[in-house]
Design a protein around this motif. Structure first.
Motif, short mmCIF file in Angstrom:
data_model
loop_
_atom_site.label_atom_id
_atom_site.label_comp_id
_atom_site.label_asym_id
_atom_site.label_seq_id
_atom_site.Cartn_x
_atom_site.Cartn_y
_atom_site.Cartn_z
N HIS A 248 -10.63 -11.41 10.89
CA HIS A 248 -9.24 -11.26 10.47
C HIS A 248 -8.41 -12.52 10.70
CE1 HIS A 248 -9.95 -6.98 9.97
NE2 HIS A 248 -10.53 -6.98 11.16
N ALA A 249 -9.05 -13.66 10.93
CA ALA A 249 -8.31 -14.89 11.24
C ALA A 249 -7.38 -15.31 10.10
CB ALA A 249 -9.29 -16.02 11.55
N ASP A 250 -7.78 -15.08 8.86
CA ASP A 250 -6.97 -15.46 7.70
C ASP A 250 -6.09 -14.33 7.18
OD1 ASP A 250 -8.08 -18.01 7.75
OD2 ASP A 250 -9.77 -17.38 6.50
N GLY A 251 -6.18 -13.17 7.78
CA GLY A 251 -5.42 -12.00 7.35
C GLY A 251 -6.24 -10.75 7.60
N ILE A 252 -5.58 -9.64 7.73
CA ILE A 252 -6.27 -8.39 8.04
C ILE A 252 -7.08 -7.91 6.84
CG2 ILE A 252 -5.95 -5.98 8.65
CD1 ILE A 252 -3.84 -6.78 10.53
N LYS A 253 -8.35 -7.61 7.08
CA LYS A 253 -9.25 -7.11 6.05
C LYS A 253 -9.30 -5.59 6.12
CE LYS A 253 -10.94 -11.34 5.29
NZ LYS A 253 -9.94 -12.20 5.80
N ASN A 254 -9.15 -4.93 4.98
CA ASN A 254 -9.21 -3.48 4.95
C ASN A 254 -10.65 -2.99 5.02
OD1 ASN A 254 -6.47 -3.00 4.76
ND2 ASN A 254 -6.45 -3.15 2.56
N ALA A 255 -10.82 -1.78 5.52
CA ALA A 255 -12.16 -1.22 5.69
C ALA A 255 -12.76 -0.77 4.36
CB ALA A 255 -12.12 -0.05 6.66
N PHE A 256 -11.95 -0.32 3.42
CA PHE A 256 -12.50 0.27 2.20
C PHE A 256 -12.21 -0.53 0.94
CE2 PHE A 256 -11.62 3.81 5.14
CZ PHE A 256 -12.92 4.19 5.38
N SER A 257 -10.97 -0.94 0.77
CA SER A 257 -10.60 -1.60 -0.47
C SER A 257 -9.48 -2.60 -0.19
CB SER A 257 -10.10 -0.55 -1.47
OG SER A 257 -9.47 -1.17 -2.57
N PRO A 258 -9.49 -3.74 -0.87
CA PRO A 258 -8.41 -4.70 -0.66
C PRO A 258 -7.07 -4.21 -1.22
CG PRO A 258 -9.92 -5.51 -2.33
CD PRO A 258 -10.52 -4.25 -1.77
N PHE A 259 -7.10 -3.17 -2.06
CA PHE A 259 -5.88 -2.67 -2.68
C PHE A 259 -5.36 -1.39 -2.03
CE2 PHE A 259 -8.39 -4.89 -5.92
CZ PHE A 259 -7.53 -5.95 -6.16
N ALA A 260 -6.12 -0.81 -1.13
CA ALA A 260 -5.73 0.47 -0.52
C ALA A 260 -5.06 0.23 0.83
CB ALA A 260 -6.96 1.36 -0.35
N LEU A 261 -4.22 1.15 1.22
CA LEU A 261 -3.61 1.11 2.54
C LEU A 261 -4.53 1.88 3.47
CD1 LEU A 261 0.09 1.80 1.59
CD2 LEU A 261 -0.94 -0.37 2.21
N THR A 262 -5.39 1.17 4.18
CA THR A 262 -6.37 1.81 5.06
C THR A 262 -6.34 1.15 6.42
OG1 THR A 262 -8.11 0.28 4.40
CG2 THR A 262 -7.89 2.31 3.11
N LEU A 263 -7.22 1.61 7.27
CA LEU A 263 -7.35 1.02 8.59
C LEU A 263 -8.06 -0.32 8.50
CD1 LEU A 263 -8.50 4.19 10.52
CD2 LEU A 263 -6.25 3.13 10.58
N PRO A 264 -7.74 -1.24 9.39
CA PRO A 264 -8.42 -2.52 9.38
C PRO A 264 -9.91 -2.36 9.72
CG PRO A 264 -6.60 -2.54 10.93
CD PRO A 264 -6.70 -1.18 10.37
#
Length: 52
Positions: free
Chosen positions: A25-41
């Motif tokens: 996550h150094a460049d930004g928080i990565k989502n667990a499921f989809s880059p377009f969804a509001l999910t947990l990191p």
């Protein structure tokens, strides 16, 4: 809501929060499921150290 504020302020006051070396996550928080969804990191590891 007051309990959440109290818990958050206690954790921030009592502990130092750091990320491990070379986190994904150094460049930004990565989502667990989809880059377009509001999910947990995905694999968000946090190191807590007690303040002295």
């Amino acid at each position: 809501m007051y309990e959440m504020r109290t818990l958050a302020s206690t954790l921030l006051r009592e502990y130092e929060w750091t990320l491990p070396k070379d986190p994904i996550h150094a460049d930004g928080i990565k989502n667990a499921f989809s880059p377009f969804a509001l999910t947990l990191p995905r694999d968000l590891d946090i190191i807590f150290r007690k303040r002295v």
